[in-house]
Enzyme design. Sequence first.
Site, PDB file in Angstrom:
ATOM      1  CE1 TYR A 155      -3.882   2.196   0.350  1.00  0.00           C
ATOM      2  CE2 TYR A 155      -2.838   3.071   2.321  1.00  0.00           C
ATOM      3  CZ  TYR A 155      -3.826   3.134   1.366  1.00  0.00           C
ATOM      4  OH  TYR A 155      -4.769   4.135   1.418  1.00  0.00           O
ATOM      5  CD  GLU A 157       7.849   1.765  -1.028  1.00  0.00           C
ATOM      6  OE1 GLU A 157       7.720   2.815  -1.668  1.00  0.00           O
ATOM      7  OE2 GLU A 157       8.789   1.571  -0.229  1.00  0.00           O
ATOM      8  CE  LYS A 159      -3.666   4.876  -2.149  1.00  0.00           C
ATOM      9  NZ  LYS A 159      -4.707   5.410  -3.054  1.00  0.00           N
ATOM     10  CG  ASN A 200     -12.140  -4.346  13.397  1.00  0.00           C
ATOM     11  OD1 ASN A 200     -12.883  -4.594  12.455  1.00  0.00           O
ATOM     12  ND2 ASN A 200     -10.919  -4.837  13.482  1.00  0.00           N
ATOM     13  N   GLY A 217      -2.148  -0.646  22.895  1.00  0.00           N
ATOM     14  CA  GLY A 217      -3.106   0.413  22.551  1.00  0.00           C
ATOM     15  C   GLY A 217      -2.552   1.814  22.741  1.00  0.00           C
ATOM     16  CD  GLN A 219      -1.644   0.830  18.734  1.00  0.00           C
ATOM     17  OE1 GLN A 219      -1.256   0.769  19.893  1.00  0.00           O
ATOM     18  NE2 GLN A 219      -2.344  -0.164  18.175  1.00  0.00           N
ATOM     19  N   PRO A 282       2.305   1.802  12.370  1.00  0.00           N
ATOM     20  CG  PRO A 282       1.888   3.290  10.632  1.00  0.00           C
ATOM     21  CD  PRO A 282       1.500   1.932  11.147  1.00  0.00           C
ATOM     22  NE  ARG A 283       4.846   3.116  19.575  1.00  0.00           N
ATOM     23  CZ  ARG A 283       3.890   2.728  20.429  1.00  0.00           C
ATOM     24  NH1 ARG A 283       3.244   1.600  20.217  1.00  0.00           N
ATOM     25  NH2 ARG A 283       3.567   3.465  21.458  1.00  0.00           N
ATOM     26  NE  ARG A 285      -0.736   7.236   9.821  1.00  0.00           N
ATOM     27  CZ  ARG A 285      -1.255   6.082   9.406  1.00  0.00           C
ATOM     28  NH1 ARG A 285      -2.563   5.906   9.428  1.00  0.00           N
ATOM     29  NH2 ARG A 285      -0.479   5.129   8.979  1.00  0.00           N
TER      30      ARG A 285
HETATM   31  N1  UDP Z   1      -6.318  -1.370  15.562  1.00  0.00           N
HETATM   32  C1  UDP Z   1      -6.665  -1.993  16.745  1.00  0.00           C
HETATM   33  N2  UDP Z   1      -7.704  -2.894  16.707  1.00  0.00           N
HETATM   34  C2  UDP Z   1      -8.411  -3.152  15.573  1.00  0.00           C
HETATM   35  C3  UDP Z   1      -8.054  -2.496  14.385  1.00  0.00           C
HETATM   36  C4  UDP Z   1      -6.992  -1.600  14.414  1.00  0.00           C
HETATM   37  O1  UDP Z   1      -6.065  -1.774  17.802  1.00  0.00           O
HETATM   38  O2  UDP Z   1      -9.342  -3.973  15.648  1.00  0.00           O
HETATM   39  C5  UDP Z   1      -5.190  -0.409  15.608  1.00  0.00           C
HETATM   40  C6  UDP Z   1      -4.107  -0.667  14.574  1.00  0.00           C
HETATM   41  O3  UDP Z   1      -3.146  -1.556  15.076  1.00  0.00           O
HETATM   42  C7  UDP Z   1      -3.551   0.725  14.369  1.00  0.00           C
HETATM   43  C8  UDP Z   1      -4.750   1.654  14.617  1.00  0.00           C
HETATM   44  O4  UDP Z   1      -5.708   0.856  15.303  1.00  0.00           O
HETATM   45  O5  UDP Z   1      -2.567   1.017  15.326  1.00  0.00           O
HETATM   46  C9  UDP Z   1      -5.371   2.165  13.334  1.00  0.00           C
HETATM   47  O6  UDP Z   1      -5.546   1.073  12.503  1.00  0.00           O
HETATM   48  P1  UDP Z   1      -6.465   1.124  11.213  1.00  0.00           P
HETATM   49  O7  UDP Z   1      -6.504  -0.265  10.665  1.00  0.00           O
HETATM   50  O8  UDP Z   1      -7.749   1.802  11.517  1.00  0.00           O
HETATM   51  O9  UDP Z   1      -5.707   2.078  10.202  1.00  0.00           O
HETATM   52  P2  UDP Z   1      -4.177   2.446   9.926  1.00  0.00           P
HETATM   53  O10 UDP Z   1      -4.030   3.798  10.507  1.00  0.00           O
HETATM   54  O11 UDP Z   1      -3.270   1.464  10.607  1.00  0.00           O
HETATM   55  O12 UDP Z   1      -4.079   2.396   8.453  1.00  0.00           O
END
Ligand code: UDP
Length: 319
Positions: A155, A157, A159, A200, A217, A219, A282-283, A285
Site C-alpha cells: 500500500y 509504495e 501510493k 471493528n 493500545g 499507538q 505506525p506508532r 500519526r
Molecule cells: N487497531 C486496533 N484494533 C483493531 C483495528 C486496528 O487496535 O481492531 C489499531 C491498529 O493496530 C492501528 C490503529 O488501530 O494502530 C489504526 O488502525 P487502522 O486499521 O484503523 O488504520 P491504519 O491507521 O493502521 O491504516
Amino acid sequence: MALTSEGLAPGRALVSGGSGFLGSHLCRRLLDLGCQVVCVDNLVTGSRDLTAPLLDRPGFEFVEADISVAREYGADFAYVLHFASPASPPGYLRHPVLTLDAGAAGTRNMLDLALAAGARFLVASTSEVYGDPLVHPQPESYWGNVNSVGPRSVYDEAKRVAEAYTMAYHRSHGVDTRIVRIFNTYGPGMQVDDGRAIPNFVCQALRGEPITVYGDGSQTRSLCYVDDLIEGILRLLASDEVMPVNIGNQEEVTMLHLAEEVRAAVGSSSPIEHLPLPEDDPRQRRPDTTRARELLGWEPRTPFAEGLPPTIEWFRGRI
Ligand code: UDP
C-alpha cells in the site's frame, strides 16, 4: 473570498473507486455541486450498496471495471479523481498485488485519461507515505520512514509511486494535477468487515463482543469525519495547488482511549481484549495541516463526539 467546494466549476468527473467509502461520498458531493459523475469500480473492496442511492440521480453512471487495465471511458472529462485501491490494512493485505497495480498501472491509466481529456487530475494519496514516522506531526515536506519489503509496503509504495507518476505527468506532460494525503477517516459508509479500528470497535461494542485493541493500545491516530475530509478534497480540487496537501484531523488519540470512547458512546459492556500488534504498525500519526489551512482555508469542523453517533447508527443498521 474563501475557497469552498461550492467554488468548483461543474463538469463531468470520473471517480475511480467511486463505490468505496470515500469514493461514494465524493460521487454524491460532486453530484450535489452540479457535476456529472462516472463512477468506475471493480467492486473488490467497494460495494454496490454505497452507490445504489445515486443510481436514480441524473448525471450519475456506474461502470464496473478494473482501472489497472487500460480501456476507453470517453474523453469529455473535466476531472479525473483516482480513488481506486483497497485502503484498510486487512483489505490490502488480502489483495497485495492488486493494490500495487491500482497504485501503479491504475494511476498511469487514470493520468493517461486525464492527459487525453485535458482534465484536472487528483490522486488519493495517504498518510502511509510517511510510514512509521520519525517526525511528528507530519508535514508534507517529510519524506517518510517506509519499510519497502514489509507487509504494508504494497500500500505504502503503491501510493508513493502514484505520487511519483502524478508529478511525472505534471512535469513532463503538463497535466494539471493535485495530490491529497488522506489521514485516518471515519463515518457512515464504512463497511462492517473493513477491519480498521473504527468499524471493528463500533461493531464489536454493538455486538457485545470483546473490543480488539492491538498491542497495548498506546499507538496513536487522528481521526477525521468523512464530511470534513471530502470538503478538504474538493477545495484542493478547486485550488491551483500541485504539491501534496495533508487533509486530516489534528486531535490525536491512543487506540486504547478510542476503544474506551467508542464503548462508552455505544453504552456497551464489551471487555477490551489485547491482540498482537500488526507488523510495521505506525506508532503515532497526526497531520500537520498548516498547508491545508493556509492554501485552502480548510479546517476540520466535526468533533469526534459529533461524528461518532451517526457512525454508530450506520453500523447499527448493518450488523
Ligand atoms: N487497531 C486496533 N484494533 C483493531 C483495528 C486496528 O487496535 O481492531 C489499531 C491498529 O493496530 C492501528 C490503529 O488501530 O494502530 C489504526 O488502525 P487502522 O486499521 O484503523 O488504520 P491504519 O491507521 O493502521 O491504516
